[in-house]
Structures are given as structure tokens and as C-alpha cells.
Design an enzyme around this catalytic site. Sequence first.
Site, PDB file in Angstrom:
ATOM      1  N   GLY A  10       5.817  15.425   3.152  1.00 41.04           N
ATOM      2  CA  GLY A  10       5.732  15.628   4.594  1.00 41.04           C
ATOM      3  C   GLY A  10       7.091  15.485   5.240  1.00 41.04           C
ATOM      4  O   GLY A  10       8.082  15.171   4.584  1.00 41.04           O
ATOM      5  N   ARG A  13       9.384  10.669   9.233  1.00 46.23           N
ATOM      6  CA  ARG A  13       8.611   9.813  10.133  1.00 46.23           C
ATOM      7  C   ARG A  13       7.142  10.232  10.272  1.00 46.23           C
ATOM      8  O   ARG A  13       6.498   9.921  11.257  1.00 46.23           O
ATOM      9  CB  ARG A  13       9.238   9.773  11.537  1.00 46.23           C
ATOM     10  CG  ARG A  13      10.643   9.279  11.575  1.00 46.23           C
ATOM     11  CD  ARG A  13      10.667   7.812  11.408  1.00 46.23           C
ATOM     12  NE  ARG A  13      11.992   7.304  11.778  1.00 46.23           N
ATOM     13  CZ  ARG A  13      12.372   6.106  11.545  1.00 46.23           C
ATOM     14  NH1 ARG A  13      11.572   5.271  10.944  1.00 46.23           N
ATOM     15  NH2 ARG A  13      13.567   5.709  11.889  1.00 46.23           N
ATOM     16  N   SER A  14       6.627  10.909   9.276  1.00 48.04           N
ATOM     17  CA  SER A  14       5.248  11.388   9.345  1.00 48.04           C
ATOM     18  C   SER A  14       4.235  10.347   8.901  1.00 48.04           C
ATOM     19  O   SER A  14       3.046  10.485   9.179  1.00 48.04           O
ATOM     20  CB  SER A  14       5.091  12.646   8.479  1.00 48.04           C
ATOM     21  OG  SER A  14       5.342  12.323   7.117  1.00 48.04           O
ATOM     22  N   LYS A  16       4.314   9.355   5.498  1.00 41.99           N
ATOM     23  CA  LYS A  16       4.079   9.612   4.074  1.00 41.99           C
ATOM     24  C   LYS A  16       4.265   8.370   3.213  1.00 41.99           C
ATOM     25  O   LYS A  16       3.485   8.133   2.291  1.00 41.99           O
ATOM     26  CB  LYS A  16       4.916  10.790   3.576  1.00 41.99           C
ATOM     27  CG  LYS A  16       6.403  10.636   3.701  1.00 41.99           C
ATOM     28  CD  LYS A  16       7.116  11.951   3.408  1.00 41.99           C
ATOM     29  CE  LYS A  16       8.579  11.821   3.707  1.00 41.99           C
ATOM     30  NZ  LYS A  16       8.870  11.555   5.126  1.00 41.99           N
ATOM     31  N   THR A  36      14.529   4.587  -4.592  1.00 42.07           N
ATOM     32  CA  THR A  36      15.648   5.448  -4.987  1.00 42.07           C
ATOM     33  C   THR A  36      16.859   5.330  -4.072  1.00 42.07           C
ATOM     34  O   THR A  36      17.882   5.963  -4.324  1.00 42.07           O
ATOM     35  CB  THR A  36      15.206   6.922  -5.033  1.00 42.07           C
ATOM     36  OG1 THR A  36      14.772   7.310  -3.733  1.00 42.07           O
ATOM     37  CG2 THR A  36      14.100   7.129  -6.054  1.00 42.07           C
ATOM     38  N   HIS A  53      10.953  -0.752   5.042  1.00 43.09           N
ATOM     39  CA  HIS A  53      10.158  -0.424   3.852  1.00 43.09           C
ATOM     40  C   HIS A  53       9.853  -1.697   3.061  1.00 43.09           C
ATOM     41  O   HIS A  53       8.728  -1.891   2.604  1.00 43.09           O
ATOM     42  CB  HIS A  53      10.901   0.581   2.971  1.00 43.09           C
ATOM     43  CG  HIS A  53      10.727   1.993   3.412  1.00 43.09           C
ATOM     44  ND1 HIS A  53      10.014   2.909   2.684  1.00 43.09           N
ATOM     45  CD2 HIS A  53      11.177   2.649   4.508  1.00 43.09           C
ATOM     46  CE1 HIS A  53      10.031   4.073   3.306  1.00 43.09           C
ATOM     47  NE2 HIS A  53      10.742   3.943   4.415  1.00 43.09           N
ATOM     48  N   ARG A  54      10.844  -2.542   2.885  1.00 44.97           N
ATOM     49  CA  ARG A  54      10.635  -3.783   2.131  1.00 44.97           C
ATOM     50  C   ARG A  54       9.593  -4.670   2.793  1.00 44.97           C
ATOM     51  O   ARG A  54       8.775  -5.292   2.119  1.00 44.97           O
ATOM     52  CB  ARG A  54      11.954  -4.550   2.011  1.00 44.97           C
ATOM     53  CG  ARG A  54      12.920  -3.942   1.034  1.00 44.97           C
ATOM     54  CD  ARG A  54      14.206  -4.726   1.009  1.00 44.97           C
ATOM     55  NE  ARG A  54      15.109  -4.217  -0.017  1.00 44.97           N
ATOM     56  CZ  ARG A  54      16.398  -4.466  -0.049  1.00 44.97           C
ATOM     57  NH1 ARG A  54      16.957  -5.231   0.879  1.00 44.97           N
ATOM     58  NH2 ARG A  54      17.154  -3.972  -1.010  1.00 44.97           N
ATOM     59  N   ARG A  56       7.026  -3.885   4.523  1.00 43.80           N
ATOM     60  CA  ARG A  56       5.668  -3.357   4.387  1.00 43.80           C
ATOM     61  C   ARG A  56       5.077  -3.614   3.007  1.00 43.80           C
ATOM     62  O   ARG A  56       3.865  -3.579   2.842  1.00 43.80           O
ATOM     63  CB  ARG A  56       5.654  -1.845   4.632  1.00 43.80           C
ATOM     64  CG  ARG A  56       5.702  -1.433   6.060  1.00 43.80           C
ATOM     65  CD  ARG A  56       5.254   0.002   6.235  1.00 43.80           C
ATOM     66  NE  ARG A  56       5.742   0.900   5.210  1.00 43.80           N
ATOM     67  CZ  ARG A  56       6.748   1.765   5.363  1.00 43.80           C
ATOM     68  NH1 ARG A  56       7.375   1.842   6.514  1.00 43.80           N
ATOM     69  NH2 ARG A  56       7.105   2.565   4.378  1.00 43.80           N
ATOM     70  N   ASP A  89       9.672   6.167  -4.175  1.00 44.91           N
ATOM     71  CA  ASP A  89       9.991   6.488  -2.788  1.00 44.91           C
ATOM     72  C   ASP A  89      11.505   6.462  -2.618  1.00 44.91           C
ATOM     73  O   ASP A  89      12.110   5.408  -2.667  1.00 44.91           O
ATOM     74  CB  ASP A  89       9.319   5.481  -1.856  1.00 44.91           C
ATOM     75  CG  ASP A  89       9.265   5.928  -0.407  1.00 44.91           C
ATOM     76  OD1 ASP A  89       9.762   7.023  -0.103  1.00 44.91           O
ATOM     77  OD2 ASP A  89       8.721   5.176   0.413  1.00 44.91           O
TER      78      ASP A  89
END
Length: 190
Positions: A10, A13-14, A16, A36, A53-54, A56, A89
Site C-alpha cells: 500500500g 501512511r496507509s 500497512k 530493514t 514502529h518499535r 507498537r 518491514d
Amino acid sequence: MVKRIILVTGPARSGKSEWAELLAEQSGKPVIYLATSRLESDDSEWQERIDRHRQRRQATWRTQEVPVALTAALLQETTSDNPSCLLVDSLGTWVANLLAEDDPSWSAILEELMESLKGLKQGTVIFVAEETGWGVVPAYPMGRSFRDRLGDVVRRLGAIADPVYLVTGGHAVNLSAIGSVLPPTKTQED
């Protein structure tokens, strides 16, 4: 235990990554998060993205940072006797990290990734990938190379993944349920 490859794609900011994380959580397997991204100490905005990200991620998830050696990490983790759920990711960041590779080297890297997935015997691998080719063709060679390489990775993974999700506008759509897989391109058959 069977293998399962899932692709979540996607725009920016969707949602995904959040969708992929939910799928990983629902797998019921130990989750290994293959990140990555490269840490850039002089880029505070990038560091903030990584930190979000971390934050979450579940406390029980194990994280490996694999900005380039994605295939090696996949091979290492999928040969374990204890099947896991690997969440990659993201593929766009991985492709960007390898842009300096010439075309023959990149082709070999991509083939190695695809072959590693053919050999997957058990567990789940969830790939997160950005959609970048929905707009204007980039005016510079590196931008075109990035867009073309990422598009090729997404198409090839989409052909072997089930399900393939498109996340956009805050919704996840199962493309595998409503679409058809295209035949391989001539270059993929060679």
C-alpha cells in the site's frame, strides 16, 4: 506445519505495517520482526519513525535489524524446528539499501530471495511493501531504478503469496479473494 507467505502492500501512511503486525499477532506463533531500516543518527525524523514502529511491537517479539542481509535472516529463521512468524518491514527500505548494486548483482540478490522462499517448509512470512509506481515516472535514473526494482519484487512476491492485501484509506482489501494472479513476465520465466 505448512508454509505461508503473506504480502501487505500500500501507499505511505496507509496502515500497512499495523495490518501486518495484527496478522503476525493473530498467527499464534512466536514473532520475529525483520527490520530493514538503517539507523541514521543524523536524521531525527527517520529515528522518530523507527521509534514509532518499535513502540507498537509486542514485548515478546524478537527484532533483528537486517538492512541488507534479508535472505540470510530468512534462511536462518525458517530452518528452525520451531516455526515462527517472520514479519519483514519493509521491502521498499530493503530495496533502497541495495540501490548501489548494479543490475546483474541486484538480479542475483532478488533470485536468491525468491529461491529461499521456495525452500520454505514451515512457518509464516509476512512482507510489508510500499507501492511507489502509482504516480509520475521519476525524472532521475536512481528514482526509476528504485521504483522498477520495488515493483518487480512486489509483483513476484504477489504471485506466490496468499493472501495479498492492499491497505489504503484505512482499509485492508484481500486482493487474493477478488483478483487473479498475472502470469510471470517473460524475464521471470528465464
